[in-house]
Scaffold this motif. Structure first.
Motif, PDB file in Angstrom:
ATOM      1  N   MET A 106      59.421   6.506 -41.389  1.00 53.48           N
ATOM      2  CA  MET A 106      60.364   5.525 -40.845  1.00 53.48           C
ATOM      3  C   MET A 106      60.624   5.810 -39.355  1.00 53.48           C
ATOM      4  SD  MET A 106      63.899   4.399 -42.714  1.00 53.48           S
ATOM      5  CE  MET A 106      64.943   5.575 -41.867  1.00 53.48           C
ATOM      6  N   LYS A 107      60.695   4.741 -38.570  1.00 55.30           N
ATOM      7  CA  LYS A 107      60.967   4.937 -37.143  1.00 55.30           C
ATOM      8  C   LYS A 107      62.404   5.390 -36.946  1.00 55.30           C
ATOM      9  CE  LYS A 107      57.897   1.329 -35.472  1.00 55.30           C
ATOM     10  NZ  LYS A 107      57.802   0.064 -34.746  1.00 55.30           N
ATOM     11  N   PRO A 108      62.651   6.388 -36.081  1.00 53.28           N
ATOM     12  CA  PRO A 108      64.046   6.758 -35.826  1.00 53.28           C
ATOM     13  C   PRO A 108      64.773   5.646 -35.076  1.00 53.28           C
ATOM     14  CG  PRO A 108      62.557   8.059 -34.439  1.00 53.28           C
ATOM     15  CD  PRO A 108      61.693   7.219 -35.345  1.00 53.28           C
ATOM     16  N   ALA A 109      66.062   5.504 -35.358  1.00 50.00           N
ATOM     17  CA  ALA A 109      66.861   4.474 -34.684  1.00 50.00           C
ATOM     18  C   ALA A 109      67.580   5.081 -33.486  1.00 50.00           C
ATOM     19  CB  ALA A 109      67.882   3.894 -35.658  1.00 50.00           C
ATOM     20  N   VAL A 110      67.623   4.324 -32.399  1.00 56.19           N
ATOM     21  CA  VAL A 110      68.355   4.735 -31.197  1.00 56.19           C
ATOM     22  C   VAL A 110      69.346   3.615 -30.860  1.00 56.19           C
ATOM     23  CG1 VAL A 110      68.182   5.317 -28.746  1.00 56.19           C
ATOM     24  CG2 VAL A 110      66.418   6.103 -30.337  1.00 56.19           C
ATOM     25  N   ILE A 111      70.618   3.983 -30.730  1.00 56.68           N
ATOM     26  CA  ILE A 111      71.627   3.005 -30.316  1.00 56.68           C
ATOM     27  C   ILE A 111      71.645   2.954 -28.791  1.00 56.68           C
ATOM     28  CG2 ILE A 111      74.083   2.430 -30.324  1.00 56.68           C
ATOM     29  CD1 ILE A 111      74.382   3.861 -32.987  1.00 56.68           C
ATOM     30  N   VAL A 112      71.488   1.739 -28.240  1.00 56.20           N
ATOM     31  CA  VAL A 112      71.560   1.581 -26.783  1.00 56.20           C
ATOM     32  C   VAL A 112      72.782   0.735 -26.453  1.00 56.20           C
ATOM     33  CG1 VAL A 112      69.229   2.046 -25.990  1.00 56.20           C
ATOM     34  CG2 VAL A 112      69.706  -0.148 -27.042  1.00 56.20           C
ATOM     35  N   ILE A 113      73.664   1.300 -25.610  1.00 53.52           N
ATOM     36  CA  ILE A 113      74.930   0.649 -25.273  1.00 53.52           C
ATOM     37  C   ILE A 113      74.839   0.240 -23.804  1.00 53.52           C
ATOM     38  CG2 ILE A 113      77.438   0.938 -25.212  1.00 53.52           C
ATOM     39  CD1 ILE A 113      77.096   3.404 -27.052  1.00 53.52           C
ATOM     40  N   LEU A 150      62.082   1.498 -26.096  1.00 54.75           N
ATOM     41  CA  LEU A 150      62.200   2.110 -27.430  1.00 54.75           C
ATOM     42  C   LEU A 150      61.117   1.580 -28.364  1.00 54.75           C
ATOM     43  CD1 LEU A 150      66.076   2.020 -27.752  1.00 54.75           C
ATOM     44  CD2 LEU A 150      64.633   4.045 -27.531  1.00 54.75           C
ATOM     45  N   THR A 151      60.839   0.293 -28.266  1.00 54.60           N
ATOM     46  CA  THR A 151      59.811  -0.304 -29.135  1.00 54.60           C
ATOM     47  C   THR A 151      58.457   0.329 -28.824  1.00 54.60           C
ATOM     48  OG1 THR A 151      61.074  -2.349 -29.107  1.00 54.60           O
ATOM     49  CG2 THR A 151      58.803  -2.507 -29.867  1.00 54.60           C
ATOM     50  N   GLU A 152      58.150   0.475 -27.532  1.00 57.11           N
ATOM     51  CA  GLU A 152      56.863   1.067 -27.155  1.00 57.11           C
ATOM     52  C   GLU A 152      56.756   2.518 -27.633  1.00 57.11           C
ATOM     53  OE1 GLU A 152      55.712   0.032 -23.201  1.00 57.11           O
ATOM     54  OE2 GLU A 152      54.053   1.465 -23.203  1.00 57.11           O
ATOM     55  N   LEU A 153      57.889   3.210 -27.681  1.00 59.87           N
ATOM     56  CA  LEU A 153      57.860   4.619 -28.096  1.00 59.87           C
ATOM     57  C   LEU A 153      58.129   4.785 -29.594  1.00 59.87           C
ATOM     58  CD1 LEU A 153      59.517   6.246 -24.956  1.00 59.87           C
ATOM     59  CD2 LEU A 153      57.117   6.262 -25.630  1.00 59.87           C
ATOM     60  N   GLN A 154      57.928   3.705 -30.337  1.00 53.30           N
ATOM     61  CA  GLN A 154      57.978   3.774 -31.804  1.00 53.30           C
ATOM     62  C   GLN A 154      59.353   4.129 -32.353  1.00 53.30           C
ATOM     63  OE1 GLN A 154      55.271   2.651 -33.339  1.00 53.30           O
ATOM     64  NE2 GLN A 154      54.390   2.447 -31.298  1.00 53.30           N
ATOM     65  N   CYS A 155      60.396   3.637 -31.693  1.00 52.74           N
ATOM     66  CA  CYS A 155      61.753   3.783 -32.230  1.00 52.74           C
ATOM     67  C   CYS A 155      62.330   2.397 -32.507  1.00 52.74           C
ATOM     68  CB  CYS A 155      62.661   4.502 -31.219  1.00 52.74           C
ATOM     69  SG  CYS A 155      62.240   6.231 -30.987  1.00 52.74           S
ATOM     70  N   GLU A 156      63.334   2.378 -33.380  1.00 50.04           N
ATOM     71  CA  GLU A 156      64.045   1.124 -33.655  1.00 50.04           C
ATOM     72  C   GLU A 156      65.266   1.087 -32.727  1.00 50.04           C
ATOM     73  OE1 GLU A 156      65.373   0.769 -37.806  1.00 50.04           O
ATOM     74  OE2 GLU A 156      67.218  -0.059 -36.945  1.00 50.04           O
TER      75      GLU A 156
END
Ligand code: PLP
Length: 244
Positions: A1-8, A26-32
């Motif tokens: 599963m891709k790790p999730a990153v919250i961007v504020i 984040l999408t390019e680096l395989q994160c949600e």
């Protein structure tokens, strides 16, 4: 599963900076990406025409909901607009599960308009820095946040305010190489260098901090996360310079 990153942060209708840059990185680096909007800006590459802030309690609700959605690998902040919003964000972060927090202290737009009110500068210092894994000021931001002139003095002041680490970015400096310097308590400073290219690309601060957050969420240690992110941004600048 891709790790999730919250961007504020804020939206930028030109697409150059802000949340759209964060999400693309984040999408390019395989994160949600889980976006939390602090303000909607109407802007072009040349000017900010209007800023509509979200109510701080609504920002806090977005952030709580982003945490409630599922596990979070890292959090990154960009444009926070006001001291009130920072207090709301800091309260949620202080009560959330401990995850790496990367702060890009966005103070002014690339075209020169303030994106944070004066209370916000104080709130970054007192409320956010004590929570962060890394803060990534450029040289003018480091000067405004600390009143100090050299990267060493600036980093020490930010470490004293509670930041776990400080990456002073060299993009606004001079010399053939753009050198970012990572300062951590009780460790020697590390340097990350890339050729200084004569190219203007907006949103590189957003891109770098998001790439660091992505690399932390993917499990890289702090220094390696910074090094990989520097190479990522250098590659994007190279592509922009050659029109690739
Ligand atoms: N966030 C928003 C909404 C912006 O408009 C800007 C700059 O204009 C930034 C962040 C910071 O951009 P940069 O990555 O160029 O520092």
């Amino acid at each position: 599963m891709k790790p999730a990153v919250i961007v504020i942060g804020g939206t930028d209708s030109s697409g150059g900076a802000g949340l759209s840059r964060d999400i693309a990185t984040l999408t390019e680096l395989q994160c949600e990406a889980r976006p939390v909007i602090t303000a909607v800006t109407a802007q072009t590459d040349l000017a900010v025409h209007a800023v509509a802030p979200m109510p701080p309690d609504q920002v806090a609700q977005q952030l709580s909901s982003a945490f409630a959605t599922g596990p979070v690998g890292a959090v990154k902040t960009g444009m926070l607009h006001s001291g009130e919003t920072i207090v709301a964000v800091a309260e949620v972060l202080a009560n959330a599960a401990t995850v790496p927090l990367v702060i890009d202290p966005v103070l002014v737009s690339s075209s020169g308009t303030p994106l944070l009110d004066p209370d916000g500068i104080a709130a970054i210092r007192t409320r956010l820095l004590p929570l962060c894994t890394l803060v990534t000021p450029n040289l003018p931001e480091a000067r405004i946040l600390t009143g100090s002139e050299t990267p060493e003095q600036q980093a020490n002041a930010l470490l004293d305010l509670g930041a776990a680490a400080v990456l002073v970015k060299g993009g606004h400096g001079d010399g053939e190489m753009s050198i970012d310097r990572l300062f951590q308590s009780n460790l020697p400073a590390a340097e990350f260098a890339a050729p200084r290219l004569n190219v203007s690309l907006r949103g590189t601060g957003c891109m770098l901090a998001s790439a660091i957050a992505a690399n932390l969420a993917l499990g890289h240690p702090r220094e390696q996360a910074c090094s990989l992110a520097k190479d990522f941004v250098a590659h994007k600048l190279q592509q922009a310079a050659t029109g690739a």
